[in-house]
Structures are given as structure tokens and as C-alpha cells.
Design a protein around this motif. Structure first.
Motif, PDB file in Angstrom:
ATOM      1  N   GLN A 181      25.008  48.079  54.611  1.00 24.60           N
ATOM      2  CA  GLN A 181      24.798  46.705  54.022  1.00 24.60           C
ATOM      3  C   GLN A 181      24.399  45.754  55.173  1.00 24.60           C
ATOM      4  O   GLN A 181      25.109  45.914  56.114  1.00 24.60           O
ATOM      5  N   ASP A 182      23.282  44.895  54.894  1.00 24.45           N
ATOM      6  CA  ASP A 182      23.185  44.033  55.970  1.00 24.45           C
ATOM      7  C   ASP A 182      24.434  42.997  56.258  1.00 24.45           C
ATOM      8  O   ASP A 182      24.930  42.728  55.152  1.00 24.45           O
ATOM      9  N   PHE A 183      24.434  42.618  57.556  1.00 23.48           N
ATOM     10  CA  PHE A 183      25.471  41.746  57.988  1.00 23.48           C
ATOM     11  C   PHE A 183      25.093  40.233  57.652  1.00 23.48           C
ATOM     12  O   PHE A 183      23.865  40.137  57.757  1.00 23.48           O
ATOM     13  N   VAL A 184      25.803  39.579  56.911  1.00 26.69           N
ATOM     14  CA  VAL A 184      25.458  38.001  56.709  1.00 26.69           C
ATOM     15  C   VAL A 184      26.162  37.267  57.587  1.00 26.69           C
ATOM     16  O   VAL A 184      27.432  37.097  57.492  1.00 26.69           O
ATOM     17  N   PRO A 185      25.583  36.790  58.557  1.00 22.73           N
ATOM     18  CA  PRO A 185      26.056  35.794  59.773  1.00 22.73           C
ATOM     19  C   PRO A 185      26.486  34.437  59.050  1.00 22.73           C
ATOM     20  O   PRO A 185      25.867  33.866  58.328  1.00 22.73           O
ATOM     21  N   GLY A 186      27.794  34.157  59.233  1.00 25.30           N
ATOM     22  CA  GLY A 186      28.102  32.844  58.604  1.00 25.30           C
ATOM     23  C   GLY A 186      29.675  32.739  58.292  1.00 25.30           C
ATOM     24  O   GLY A 186      30.532  33.211  58.875  1.00 25.30           O
ATOM     25  N   VAL A 187      29.905  31.931  57.265  1.00 24.62           N
ATOM     26  CA  VAL A 187      31.491  31.385  57.035  1.00 24.62           C
ATOM     27  C   VAL A 187      31.807  32.167  55.378  1.00 24.62           C
ATOM     28  O   VAL A 187      30.889  32.068  54.704  1.00 24.62           O
ATOM     29  N   GLY A 188      32.854  32.842  55.503  1.00 21.48           N
ATOM     30  CA  GLY A 188      33.664  33.266  54.438  1.00 21.48           C
ATOM     31  C   GLY A 188      34.058  32.147  53.542  1.00 21.48           C
ATOM     32  O   GLY A 188      34.680  31.273  53.771  1.00 21.48           O
ATOM     33  N   CYS A 189      34.030  32.464  52.089  1.00 23.83           N
ATOM     34  CA  CYS A 189      34.486  31.642  51.230  1.00 23.83           C
ATOM     35  C   CYS A 189      34.501  32.323  49.886  1.00 23.83           C
ATOM     36  O   CYS A 189      34.163  33.289  49.677  1.00 23.83           O
ATOM     37  N   GLY A 190      35.457  31.746  49.160  1.00 20.21           N
ATOM     38  CA  GLY A 190      35.999  32.364  47.781  1.00 20.21           C
ATOM     39  C   GLY A 190      36.267  31.486  46.622  1.00 20.21           C
ATOM     40  O   GLY A 190      36.262  30.202  46.690  1.00 20.21           O
ATOM     41  N   TYR A 191      35.568  31.861  45.348  1.00 19.99           N
ATOM     42  CA  TYR A 191      35.828  31.028  44.067  1.00 19.99           C
ATOM     43  C   TYR A 191      37.013  31.816  43.433  1.00 19.99           C
ATOM     44  O   TYR A 191      37.009  33.074  43.433  1.00 19.99           O
ATOM     45  N   PHE A 192      37.755  31.016  42.724  1.00 17.33           N
ATOM     46  CA  PHE A 192      39.044  31.659  42.214  1.00 17.33           C
ATOM     47  C   PHE A 192      38.957  31.008  40.884  1.00 17.33           C
ATOM     48  O   PHE A 192      38.857  29.902  40.542  1.00 17.33           O
ATOM     49  N   ALA A 193      39.425  31.910  39.788  1.00 22.14           N
ATOM     50  CA  ALA A 193      39.350  31.336  38.167  1.00 22.14           C
ATOM     51  C   ALA A 193      40.434  31.865  37.696  1.00 22.14           C
ATOM     52  O   ALA A 193      40.760  33.343  37.598  1.00 22.14           O
ATOM     53  N   ARG A 208      37.175  29.798  54.413  1.00 24.44           N
ATOM     54  CA  ARG A 208      38.017  30.518  55.520  1.00 24.44           C
ATOM     55  C   ARG A 208      37.913  29.608  57.011  1.00 24.44           C
ATOM     56  O   ARG A 208      36.699  29.080  57.209  1.00 24.44           O
ATOM     57  N   VAL A 209      38.897  29.315  57.599  1.00 25.67           N
ATOM     58  CA  VAL A 209      38.733  28.592  58.704  1.00 25.67           C
ATOM     59  C   VAL A 209      39.106  29.477  59.769  1.00 25.67           C
ATOM     60  O   VAL A 209      38.219  29.321  60.800  1.00 25.67           O
ATOM     61  N   ILE A 210      39.996  30.497  59.735  1.00 21.74           N
ATOM     62  CA  ILE A 210      39.897  31.384  60.722  1.00 21.74           C
ATOM     63  C   ILE A 210      39.913  32.840  60.164  1.00 21.74           C
ATOM     64  O   ILE A 210      40.725  32.929  59.209  1.00 21.74           O
ATOM     65  N   GLU A 211      39.018  33.717  60.518  1.00 17.91           N
ATOM     66  CA  GLU A 211      39.077  35.277  60.149  1.00 17.91           C
ATOM     67  C   GLU A 211      39.609  36.016  61.174  1.00 17.91           C
ATOM     68  O   GLU A 211      39.564  35.562  62.495  1.00 17.91           O
ATOM     69  N   GLU A 212      40.076  36.916  60.787  1.00 20.67           N
ATOM     70  CA  GLU A 212      40.692  38.195  61.679  1.00 20.67           C
ATOM     71  C   GLU A 212      39.964  38.424  62.820  1.00 20.67           C
ATOM     72  O   GLU A 212      40.464  38.518  63.911  1.00 20.67           O
ATOM     73  N   LYS A 213      38.628  38.589  62.676  1.00 19.03           N
ATOM     74  CA  LYS A 213      37.579  38.832  63.473  1.00 19.03           C
ATOM     75  C   LYS A 213      36.267  37.975  63.291  1.00 19.03           C
ATOM     76  O   LYS A 213      36.064  37.717  62.284  1.00 19.03           O
ATOM     77  N   PRO A 214      35.482  37.614  64.480  1.00 20.11           N
ATOM     78  CA  PRO A 214      34.523  36.989  64.210  1.00 20.11           C
ATOM     79  C   PRO A 214      33.485  37.563  63.153  1.00 20.11           C
ATOM     80  O   PRO A 214      32.498  36.787  62.716  1.00 20.11           O
ATOM     81  N   MET A 220      42.881  34.475  58.266  1.00 20.57           N
ATOM     82  CA  MET A 220      44.258  34.181  58.715  1.00 20.57           C
ATOM     83  C   MET A 220      44.507  32.907  58.260  1.00 20.57           C
ATOM     84  O   MET A 220      45.764  32.335  58.224  1.00 20.57           O
ATOM     85  N   LEU A 221      43.412  32.003  58.072  1.00 21.05           N
ATOM     86  CA  LEU A 221      43.788  30.483  57.506  1.00 21.05           C
ATOM     87  C   LEU A 221      42.593  30.218  56.835  1.00 21.05           C
ATOM     88  O   LEU A 221      41.511  30.232  57.176  1.00 21.05           O
ATOM     89  N   ALA A 222      42.903  29.497  55.638  1.00 24.06           N
ATOM     90  CA  ALA A 222      41.852  29.101  54.498  1.00 24.06           C
ATOM     91  C   ALA A 222      42.186  27.697  54.169  1.00 24.06           C
ATOM     92  O   ALA A 222      43.558  27.458  53.946  1.00 24.06           O
ATOM     93  N   CYS A 223      41.316  27.067  53.591  1.00 22.83           N
ATOM     94  CA  CYS A 223      41.774  25.585  52.964  1.00 22.83           C
ATOM     95  C   CYS A 223      40.874  25.571  51.838  1.00 22.83           C
ATOM     96  O   CYS A 223      39.932  25.996  51.536  1.00 22.83           O
ATOM     97  N   LEU A 224      41.572  24.700  50.956  1.00 26.64           N
ATOM     98  CA  LEU A 224      40.830  24.348  49.637  1.00 26.64           C
ATOM     99  C   LEU A 224      39.563  23.656  49.998  1.00 26.64           C
ATOM    100  O   LEU A 224      39.429  22.645  50.710  1.00 26.64           O
ATOM    101  N   ASP A 225      38.479  23.917  49.085  1.00 24.67           N
ATOM    102  CA  ASP A 225      37.232  23.319  49.528  1.00 24.67           C
ATOM    103  C   ASP A 225      36.539  23.010  48.063  1.00 24.67           C
ATOM    104  O   ASP A 225      36.056  24.128  47.623  1.00 24.67           O
ATOM    105  N   PHE A 226      36.252  22.027  47.634  1.00 25.65           N
ATOM    106  CA  PHE A 226      35.643  21.504  46.408  1.00 25.65           C
ATOM    107  C   PHE A 226      34.155  21.799  46.660  1.00 25.65           C
ATOM    108  O   PHE A 226      33.556  20.969  47.403  1.00 25.65           O
ATOM    109  N   ASN A 227      33.517  23.045  46.028  1.00 24.93           N
ATOM    110  CA  ASN A 227      32.155  23.388  46.464  1.00 24.93           C
ATOM    111  C   ASN A 227      31.441  23.668  45.146  1.00 24.93           C
ATOM    112  O   ASN A 227      31.541  24.677  44.444  1.00 24.93           O
ATOM    113  N   PRO A 228      30.911  22.478  44.733  1.00 22.97           N
ATOM    114  CA  PRO A 228      30.034  22.624  43.395  1.00 22.97           C
ATOM    115  C   PRO A 228      29.135  23.838  43.066  1.00 22.97           C
ATOM    116  O   PRO A 228      28.951  24.491  42.203  1.00 22.97           O
TER     117      PRO A 228
END
Length: 272
Positions: A181-193, A208-214, A220-228
Motif C-alpha cells: 500500500q502507498d504510504f500516506v505522509p502526514g498525521v494520524g487521526c481517528g473517528y470514534f462512535a 495523534r500528537v506523538i506516534e511510536e515511529k515517525p 503514544m499521545l493523542a488528544c480530542l480534536d473536533f474535526n467536522p
């Protein structure tokens, strides 16, 4: 039990502890089922503890043990914790008393989203981006890198390959149930429901604020983020699948284009 109670299975997972605490604080007795003893057994929030069969060793005995406890304590609800709990309780749901709430999707839905190759078809149907993938016969045509090599099942562990010359060596160590699979450079984020039959009860997003690897991997650290935008995409998934229970959709936001790409769907409780 005459008092209102909720069963938590399997309670030996670390992520079971906040569930146990929340159920207790809502005023319910907690019935904890373990297939191996671990730290939550000592929690003061647990009213009763039961040892059940290991679902990875004997799934039918595991299900029979859970049914036996349920018939004994008569809980209002069963909350599955691990993927194996969600999968097996869904598979054998018809064996449980119909008056007990088990907030999980249909077995076929769980197995469908657990295969990453099916996510491509889902994304095409509802207009969500998914990283380009290459089959066993196509991986040699993958871009120079980086790419991700992963299995198609829920338990897959991705490997990141940054040079095409290394790709063949990684492929040789894999079985046939993998994809490139192509690697997507950027920031990890999640939707929960939490949903019922495709209707949202509650949902939120995180970044995601800090991931285990770049390159990616566990956060390793994530924060709530209201993302419409992410909420819009996540709700499309829930509605399309007519989802019941908890769900986590893992995305990655391309740092160059700003586009969101779906990476996986977790049909179970999540540790975040």
C-alpha cells in the motif's frame, strides 16, 4: 443477581479497566469475566469475577462459559472488550437470551470490515479516499517508496519499506494474505462512535500528537480534536454499514494535500 448488573468480557484486557470503572460509576454492579487472571481482578469496582475458557483455544467452550454466567447473573447488558469477544459474541448471538443487550454488529459485518481489502470497495462506494494498493502480482510496479506491507486481517502488523530495493526481501517473508500500500505522509487521526443500526448515539474525533515511529504505528499521545470533516466521513461509514455498537475508523491526513485517507476500521472497543 437481583440487582442491576452489566457483564464485561473479557476483563483481562487493559482497556477493560476504564469500562469497568465507568459502568460502576453509572450505578451498575460489574460482573467481570476473565479468560486469564490479570490486574482488573483486584478492582474494587468489580462485584463478581468468573474464569472462562480461552476463546483462542476453544471458542465453543468460551461461548458456553459466557452463556452459563449470563444465565446465572442475568445481566442487563454484555460489553465485549477484545476483538475476539466481539467476533464470537456476534457469531453466537442467537444462543444468548433475547432480552440481554449485546451492542455489536452482525457477524458478517465484522468479518467484512476486518479485511482491509474490503475497505477499498467500501471507500469506492461512499466516496472516501483509500491509499493505492498493489496485489501480489502488482507489487513490483509500486512506486519507489515509501510503501506499507501489511496483512489483510485485523491482526496484521504493518511494515514500512522506504526503498524499493528492500521490498522484495520483505515480500519473501510474507504469506499470500498481504498487500502493498502507498504510504500516506502526514498525521494520524481517528473517528470514534457508538451507534445503533447506522444512527449515531455519540461520536468524536482525535488527532495523534506523538506516534511510536515517525512512519506511523501506535500512538503514544493523542488528544480530542473536533474535526467536522472527519466526523462527516466517519458518519458516512457508520450509515453505509448500518453499524451497531462501537467503531473506530483510523485515518491519515496527507500533509501535502490535506486529504483524509481511511487506513482501517476497528469493530471493537479502543484503547485511546
Amino acid at each position: 443477581m437481583s440487582e442491576k448488573c452489566i457483564a464485561v468480557v473479557s476483563a483481562n484486557y487493559r482497556k477493560a479497566y476504564p469500562v469497568i470503572k465507568s459502568v460502576y460509576e453509572m450505578g451498575f454492579k460489574v460482573i467481570a469475566l476473565f479468560y486469564k487472571w490479570s490486574s482488573p481482578i483486584f478492582s474494587r469496582y468489580v462485584s463478581k469475577r468468573y474464569l472462562i475458557a480461552n476463546p483462542y483455544v476453544n471458542e465453543k467452550r468460551y461461548v458456553n462459559d459466557v452463556i452459563s454466567v449470563v444465565n446465572n447473573v442475568k445481566p442487563l447488558m454484555i460489553i465485549p472488550i477484545g476483538f475476539i469477544d466481539t467476533l464470537l459474541l456476534s457469531k453466537y448471538k442467537q444462543k444468548f437470551p433475547s432480552n440481554i443487550i449485546i451492542p455489536i454488529p452482525e457477524f458478517e459485518t465484522i468479518t467484512y470490515v476486518s479485511r482491509k481489502d474490503n475497505l477499498v470497495k467500501l471507500c469506492e462506494r461512499i466516496g472516501i479516499k483509500y491509499p493505492q494498493i498493489y496485489s501480489l502480482n502488482e507489487y513490483q510496479f509500486a512506486p519507489t517508496g515509501p510503501v506499507v506491507v501489511k496483512g489483510v486481517s485485523d491482526a496484521s502488523k504493518p511494515e514500512y519499506v522506504f526503498f524499493k530495493e528492500s521490498l522484495s526481501d520483505v515480500i519473501k517473508l510474507k504469506n499470500k494474505s498481504f498487500m502493498v500500500q502507498d504510504f500516506v505522509p502526514g498525521v494520524g487521526c481517528g473517528y470514534f462512535a457508538l451507534a445503533k443500526n447506522g444512527s449515531i448515539i455519540v461520536d468524536y474525533t482525535h488527532v495523534r500528537v506523538i506516534e511510536e515511529k515517525p512512519s506511523g504505528g501506535p500512538s503514544m499521545l493523542a488528544c480530542l480534536d473536533f474535526n467536522p470533516e472527519l466526523i462527516f466521513l466517519g458518519r458516512k461509514i457508520v450509515k453505509e454499514l448500518k453499524w451497531t455498537g462501537v467503531i473506530m475508523a483510523e485515518f491519515r491526513r496527507n500533509i501535502e494535500t490535506g486529504d483524509y485517507y481511511l487506513l482501517k476500521i476497528n469493530p471493537k472497543l479502543f484503547w485511546n
